[in-house]
Design a protein around this motif. Structure first.
Motif, PDB file in Angstrom:
ATOM      1  N   UNK A   8       0.767  -1.243   0.000  1.00  0.00           N
ATOM      2  CA  UNK A   8       0.000   0.000   0.000  1.00  0.00           C
ATOM      3  C   UNK A   8       0.791   1.281   0.000  1.00  0.00           C
ATOM      4  N   UNK A   9       2.119   1.219  -0.076  1.00  0.00           N
ATOM      5  CA  UNK A   9       2.892   2.455  -0.216  1.00  0.00           C
ATOM      6  C   UNK A   9       2.470   3.170  -1.495  1.00  0.00           C
ATOM      7  N   UNK A  10       2.426   4.502  -1.448  1.00  0.00           N
ATOM      8  CA  UNK A  10       2.037   5.255  -2.643  1.00  0.00           C
ATOM      9  C   UNK A  10       3.235   5.562  -3.528  1.00  0.00           C
ATOM     10  N   UNK A  11       4.430   5.100  -3.129  1.00  0.00           N
ATOM     11  CA  UNK A  11       5.599   5.317  -3.963  1.00  0.00           C
ATOM     12  C   UNK A  11       6.874   5.076  -3.198  1.00  0.00           C
ATOM     13  N   UNK A  12       7.962   5.568  -3.780  1.00  0.00           N
ATOM     14  CA  UNK A  12       9.326   5.335  -3.283  1.00  0.00           C
ATOM     15  C   UNK A  12      10.023   6.679  -3.235  1.00  0.00           C
ATOM     16  N   UNK A  13      10.575   7.033  -2.052  1.00  0.00           N
ATOM     17  CA  UNK A  13      11.197   8.351  -1.889  1.00  0.00           C
ATOM     18  C   UNK A  13      12.689   8.210  -1.620  1.00  0.00           C
ATOM     19  N   UNK A  14      13.431   9.252  -2.004  1.00  0.00           N
ATOM     20  CA  UNK A  14      14.893   9.242  -2.016  1.00  0.00           C
ATOM     21  C   UNK A  14      15.407  10.546  -1.421  1.00  0.00           C
ATOM     22  N   UNK A  15      16.545  10.497  -0.716  1.00  0.00           N
ATOM     23  CA  UNK A  15      17.210  11.712  -0.263  1.00  0.00           C
ATOM     24  C   UNK A  15      18.550  11.868  -0.952  1.00  0.00           C
ATOM     25  N   UNK A  16      18.795  13.053  -1.499  1.00  0.00           N
ATOM     26  CA  UNK A  16      20.092  13.407  -2.089  1.00  0.00           C
ATOM     27  C   UNK A  16      20.607  14.745  -1.544  1.00  0.00           C
ATOM     28  N   UNK A  17      19.822  15.414  -0.736  1.00  0.00           N
ATOM     29  CA  UNK A  17      20.163  16.757  -0.278  1.00  0.00           C
ATOM     30  C   UNK A  17      21.392  16.748   0.626  1.00  0.00           C
ATOM     31  N   UNK A  18      22.272  17.712   0.412  1.00  0.00           N
ATOM     32  CA  UNK A  18      23.468  17.816   1.248  1.00  0.00           C
ATOM     33  C   UNK A  18      23.168  18.393   2.624  1.00  0.00           C
ATOM     34  N   UNK A  19      21.943  18.784   2.891  1.00  0.00           N
ATOM     35  CA  UNK A  19      21.560  19.208   4.237  1.00  0.00           C
ATOM     36  C   UNK A  19      21.121  18.031   5.102  1.00  0.00           C
ATOM     37  N   UNK A  20      21.017  16.842   4.503  1.00  0.00           N
ATOM     38  CA  UNK A  20      20.509  15.676   5.229  1.00  0.00           C
ATOM     39  C   UNK A  20      21.682  14.812   5.706  1.00  0.00           C
ATOM     40  N   UNK A  21      21.987  14.932   6.984  1.00  0.00           N
ATOM     41  CA  UNK A  21      23.119  14.196   7.564  1.00  0.00           C
ATOM     42  C   UNK A  21      22.649  13.359   8.754  1.00  0.00           C
ATOM     43  N   UNK A  22      23.409  12.299   9.037  1.00  0.00           N
ATOM     44  CA  UNK A  22      23.163  11.477  10.222  1.00  0.00           C
ATOM     45  C   UNK A  22      23.928  12.095  11.388  1.00  0.00           C
ATOM     46  N   UNK A  23      23.669  11.643  12.627  1.00  0.00           N
ATOM     47  CA  UNK A  23      24.276  12.328  13.781  1.00  0.00           C
ATOM     48  C   UNK A  23      25.787  12.437  13.763  1.00  0.00           C
ATOM     49  N   UNK A  24      26.503  11.477  13.147  1.00  0.00           N
ATOM     50  CA  UNK A  24      27.970  11.563  13.166  1.00  0.00           C
ATOM     51  C   UNK A  24      28.524  12.449  12.055  1.00  0.00           C
ATOM     52  N   UNK A  25      27.657  13.116  11.311  1.00  0.00           N
ATOM     53  CA  UNK A  25      28.101  14.069  10.298  1.00  0.00           C
ATOM     54  C   UNK A  25      28.132  13.543   8.887  1.00  0.00           C
ATOM     55  N   UNK A  26      28.049  12.229   8.705  1.00  0.00           N
ATOM     56  CA  UNK A  26      27.985  11.684   7.355  1.00  0.00           C
ATOM     57  C   UNK A  26      26.612  11.979   6.748  1.00  0.00           C
ATOM     58  N   UNK A  27      26.553  11.885   5.416  1.00  0.00           N
ATOM     59  CA  UNK A  27      25.272  12.091   4.750  1.00  0.00           C
ATOM     60  C   UNK A  27      24.428  10.828   4.826  1.00  0.00           C
ATOM     61  N   UNK A  28      23.107  10.987   4.716  1.00  0.00           N
ATOM     62  CA  UNK A  28      22.218   9.831   4.813  1.00  0.00           C
ATOM     63  C   UNK A  28      22.468   8.885   3.639  1.00  0.00           C
ATOM     64  N   UNK A  29      22.140   7.613   3.798  1.00  0.00           N
ATOM     65  CA  UNK A  29      22.323   6.651   2.709  1.00  0.00           C
ATOM     66  C   UNK A  29      21.628   7.112   1.428  1.00  0.00           C
ATOM     67  N   UNK A  30      22.310   6.902   0.316  1.00  0.00           N
ATOM     68  CA  UNK A  30      21.758   7.255  -0.992  1.00  0.00           C
ATOM     69  C   UNK A  30      22.232   8.580  -1.536  1.00  0.00           C
ATOM     70  N   UNK A  31      22.778   9.452  -0.660  1.00  0.00           N
ATOM     71  CA  UNK A  31      23.176  10.789  -1.095  1.00  0.00           C
ATOM     72  C   UNK A  31      24.181  10.730  -2.243  1.00  0.00           C
ATOM     73  N   UNK A  32      25.157   9.817  -2.130  1.00  0.00           N
ATOM     74  CA  UNK A  32      26.232   9.759  -3.114  1.00  0.00           C
ATOM     75  C   UNK A  32      26.117   8.546  -4.038  1.00  0.00           C
TER      76      UNK A  32
END
Length: 563
Positions: free
Chosen positions: A192-216
């Motif tokens: 029932x998901x209405x789709x698939x979403x992705x993050x590439x924004x350089x403002x989206x980081x995990x707590x240790x400072x790396x970017x979230x999965x998928x960014x690169x």
């Protein structure tokens, strides 16, 4: 027997863009059964709508209510602005699929990216799922005042399959891992998901400072993971794009738009993605619109998603202030708003704060603005409206003026620092493009930073009523059938016989936004900004009268909307 509910005597704006007409609306169960002259005698409930607009409920494409839905069935602040359906799971950020022991990882990621306290997330959800389908089942069982739908998010999918190594800039998923991620996306779509979403924004980081999965990730990975959307012929693609390089000002719009367009072509599915004017990138927004238009002429289905006002960081005496970094304010941080107000009213404390501020750079005050209770929330400014300009006009320093206004308004004034969409000419250009779609309200996210869930009220009051940029029929279409149809909701976002009875009764002349204010109603008492509305007189969800002049009637008829 009479109808369950009749909305009588209003002007129906049906959401299709067709002409407004005076008509009654009759509802039985969760559906509209008549639009026209209706006999209201014997009706279980009648809402008088003379002099009001009767519209479809508004459909918000971009929310982060994935956690808040677990403890706030009203899903405020969205509910107060006529929103009857929201889409969660944007920007790749979801809470499923979930391996045992990963709840804290996903909660911390959500806090780091979307400023929703991880402690509240962990306390407020049961975490009794693994697959995305099981998460949807959990949401289905939750009491809801409004409807919700969700994307399966790339960040959670990659974390589930690859672990935190997926955050490494050099990480490349193996063919086996890509196949497993595609399987999880398919499971989500079938559930029932209405789709698939992705993050590439350089403002989206995990707590240790790396970017979230998928960014690169190489875009070829997304082509593999999203393959089920094309094969099944269902679902929408969503993305927070990477428009700039790490220096913040070098554009990579053409590269990003190339894979976005190609993924839409390969899958044959609509693709919506975030777009706002950014001063550091000049007129990149215009290039994105042009490339989207060109791509749609060659088989893509691109809908850049934009917002009708600036996106700004808010400062309140009850949360973050403009003097948080001053030494004399440090001991005041432990006080509540009343205690802070009493402190800044002490002449000696105020003198010290003003003196300390004078030794620090103050360039930003020319781009910050104060909103006061009497005027309500104002989001369009001129150069003379800034804190710096107002302070100079009163012969004061910016911080002296700021503290003076806090004192005069009993601490209610809110400072706004627009950081995106500062240029209202650019906003107008974006909104009038036929390729864009309304979105980016970010409801549920950036709890103590941003409050944009009120954008439908601002859009209708500023751009439709006050500026006349759109007629009322087109304005209502933009926030109803246009957004609903993008995610495949064919029986919502319209007022017609047979459609679901999600409706608003709106006093267009009376639409007004009071100031955002801090509430401590998240689990554990965590603070957040909320913002109500004036002029949304009634909201009906699935045939039940949900809000009456912003007050909850007790009805909780919202549903999970499965794709």
């Amino acid at each position: 027997m009479g109808h369950d509910l009749v909305i009588r005597g209003g002007t129906v704006v049906d959401g299709t863009g067709g002409p407004a007409v005076r008509a009654d609306v009759a509802i039985d169960g969760d559906r509209i059964v008549a639009v026209g002259d209706v006999d209201a005698s014997g009706a279980a409930e009648v809402i008088e709508a003379d002099g009001r607009l009767v519209t479809p409920g508004f459909v918000d494409l971009h929310s982060h209510l994935d956690a808040q839905i677990g403890w706030d069935p009203l899903m405020s602040s969205s509910c107060w602005h006529g929103v009857t359906s929201v889409v969660m799971g944007n920007c790749g950020m979801t809470f499923a699929p979930l391996r045992p022991g990963q709840a804290e990882t996903l909660a911390n990621m959500m806090e780091s990216v979307e400023d929703i306290p991880a402690s509240a997330i962990l306390q407020g959800l049961d975490w009794n799922w693994e697959t995305y389908g099981q998460y949807l089942d959990a949401v289905d069982a939750m009491p809801k005042g409004i409807n919700s739908a969700g994307y399966v998010g790339d960040v959670a999918v990659r974390t589930y399959v690859c672990g935190e190594a997926a955050c490494d800039e050099e990480f490349v998923a193996s063919p086996e891992q890509l196949a497993e991620m595609a399987r999880l996306v398919e499971e989500g779509l079938r559930a029932g998901a209405v789709g698939y979403s992705i993050s590439r924004s350089l403002t989206h980081r995990v707590p240790d400072g790396r970017w979230v999965p998928g960014t690169w990730s190489d875009p070829e990975e997304f082509f593999t993971i999203a393959e089920p959307l094309g094969r099944l012929g269902k679902g929408v693609l969503d993305c927070a794009p990477r428009y700039n390089e790490t220096d913040g000002s070098t554009s990579r719009v053409d590269e990003e738009m190339a894979w976005i367009a190609e993924l839409s072509r390969r899958t044959g599915r609509p693709f919506t993605f975030n777009l706002a004017q950014m001063q550091s990138l000049g007129d990149h927004y215009r290039r994105v619109v042009d490339l989207s238009t060109q791509a749609n002429e060659t088989g893509a289905q691109l809908r850049p998603q934009t917002t009708p006002r600036s996106i700004g960081i808010l400062f309140s005496l009850a949360a973050n202030t403009l003097v948080d970094n001053l030494p004399s304010f440090a001991p005041l941080k432990q006080l509540d708003a009343a205690g802070r107000l009493a402190a800044i009213r002490d002449p000696q404390v105020r003198e010290r704060l003003v003196a300390e501020a004078a030794t620090q750079p103050g360039d930003a005050y020319g781009r910050m603005f104060l909103m006061e209770p009497d005027a309500g929330a104002v989001y369009r400014y001129g150069p003379d409206d800034s804190i710096a300009a107002q302070a100079a006009a009163h012969g004061m320093s910016p911080i002296a003026w700021y503290l003076d206004v806090l004192d005069r308004t009993d601490g209610a004034a809110v400072a706004n620092w627009p950081v995106l969409n500062q240029d209202f000419d650019a906003i107008e250009e974006l909104m009038t493009s036929p390729v864009t779609v309304m979105g980016l309200a970010d409801a549920g996210a950036h709890a103590t930073q941003i409050m944009d869930a009120s954008q439908p009220t601002f859009f209708l009051s500023h751009w439709v009523r006050d500026r006349g940029l759109f007629g009322i029929e087109e304005g209502i279409r933009r926030v109803t059938s246009d957004t609903a149809s993008l995610i495949g909701l064919t029986d919502r976002g319209v007022v017609r016989v047979g459609a679901f009875a999600d409706l608003n009764v709106v006093d267009l002349d009376g639409l007004r936004l009071p100031l955002p204010e801090i509430a401590h109603d998240f689990p554990g008492g965590s603070p957040r900004f909320v913002q109500r509305a004036e002029g949304i007189d009634h909201t009906v969800v699935n045939g039940r009268h949900f809000l009456d002049h912003g007050e909850h009637t007790g009805a909780l008829a919202g549903r999970l909307l499965r794709g």
